[in-house]
Design a protein around this motif. Structure first.
Motif, short mmCIF file in Angstrom:
data_model
loop_
_atom_site.label_atom_id
_atom_site.label_comp_id
_atom_site.label_asym_id
_atom_site.label_seq_id
_atom_site.Cartn_x
_atom_site.Cartn_y
_atom_site.Cartn_z
N LEU A 92 62.54 98.42 20.21
CA LEU A 92 63.50 97.40 19.77
C LEU A 92 62.92 96.43 18.75
CD1 LEU A 92 65.39 96.64 23.10
CD2 LEU A 92 66.15 98.02 21.16
N THR A 93 61.60 96.41 18.58
CA THR A 93 61.03 95.55 17.53
C THR A 93 61.18 96.21 16.15
OG1 THR A 93 58.83 96.50 17.86
CG2 THR A 93 59.37 94.49 19.09
N LEU A 94 61.37 97.53 16.13
CA LEU A 94 61.50 98.24 14.86
C LEU A 94 62.89 98.84 14.64
CD1 LEU A 94 58.13 100.21 15.00
CD2 LEU A 94 58.58 98.05 13.84
N GLN A 95 63.65 99.05 15.72
CA GLN A 95 64.92 99.73 15.63
C GLN A 95 66.02 98.91 16.32
OE1 GLN A 95 62.87 102.99 17.71
NE2 GLN A 95 64.05 104.36 16.39
N THR A 96 67.23 99.23 15.98
CA THR A 96 68.38 98.62 16.66
C THR A 96 69.25 99.74 17.22
OG1 THR A 96 69.71 98.59 14.64
CG2 THR A 96 68.44 96.60 15.15
N LEU A 97 69.87 99.45 18.32
CA LEU A 97 70.82 100.39 18.92
C LEU A 97 72.19 100.03 18.36
CD1 LEU A 97 71.01 102.72 20.93
CD2 LEU A 97 71.49 101.05 22.70
N SER A 98 72.48 100.58 17.18
CA SER A 98 73.68 100.21 16.45
C SER A 98 74.89 100.99 16.94
CB SER A 98 73.47 100.49 14.96
OG SER A 98 74.67 100.38 14.25
#
Length: 193
Positions: A92-98
């Protein structure tokens, strides 16, 4: 030919009458404008509420499918949490759950058919037809960790907590925004080797 003479009082009465008429017109226009604005705000709140209900239903759909004993017993079908555990771990520091990422995460949809046992909810369709609303979810695996407070119960066993993130998304089809809600789920499972 007669000449009509207006006295000063008659002219003043006309000016006051025009001022009162102008004041009433401005008051009426302001009142109608305020009513229209309140009506638009109420419609917007109703639309957001419908989209939020769709997002909440999408999360409930993931939980329903993940507890479906028929799916869990069927080796040919995976529930959303098992699918997410088999996929890539999210950072979650590099990606988002869009809500709009269709390929990376485990995706489920909720349609007008509702939740059906022994069914993976991946069909395309509307959650509600009128007004047209879409409801879908994204599920990803976060991490594996020791289960908090469980050391006395399963101490020394090969069980750990698998933590997932589930994002429910809802959108009215003619809307520019999506309403989303997120749930973290913890599942007891064998520790990875």
């Amino acid at each position: 030919m007669k000449q009509i003479n207006f006295n000063k009082n008659a002219g003043m009465v006309m000016v006051f009458a025009l001022l009162i008429l102008m004041s009433l017109t401005i008051l009426g226009v302001t009142s109608v404008s305020g009513s229209l604005m309140q009506s638009k705000m109420a419609m917007s709140m109703e639309r957001r509420s419908l989209a939020f209900d769709a997002a909440e239903s999408a999360i409930a759909g993931v939980m329903f499918e993940s507890e479906d004993k028929q799916i869990l017993a069927n080796p040919l079908k995976n529930d959303p949490l098992s699918d997410a555990r088999g996929g890539n771990q999210i950072n979650l520091t590099l990606q988002t759950l869009s809500c709009f990422d269709n390929n990376t995460w485990t995706n489920r949809t909720l349609t007008t058919n509702g939740l059906v046992k022994d069914n993976r909810h991946v069909a395309v369709g509307e959650y509600v037809a009128s007004p047209a609303i879409d409801s879908w979810s994204r599920t990803a695996f976060l991490r594996e960790q020791p289960c908090v407070g469980s050391s006395n119960v399963i101490g020394g066993s090969n069980i750990s907590c698998h933590i997932f993130i589930v994002r429910g998304c809802g959108q009215l089809q003619d809307s520019n925004y999506v309403v989303a809600n997120t749930l973290n789920a913890s599942v007891f499972a064998p520790a990875a080797q």
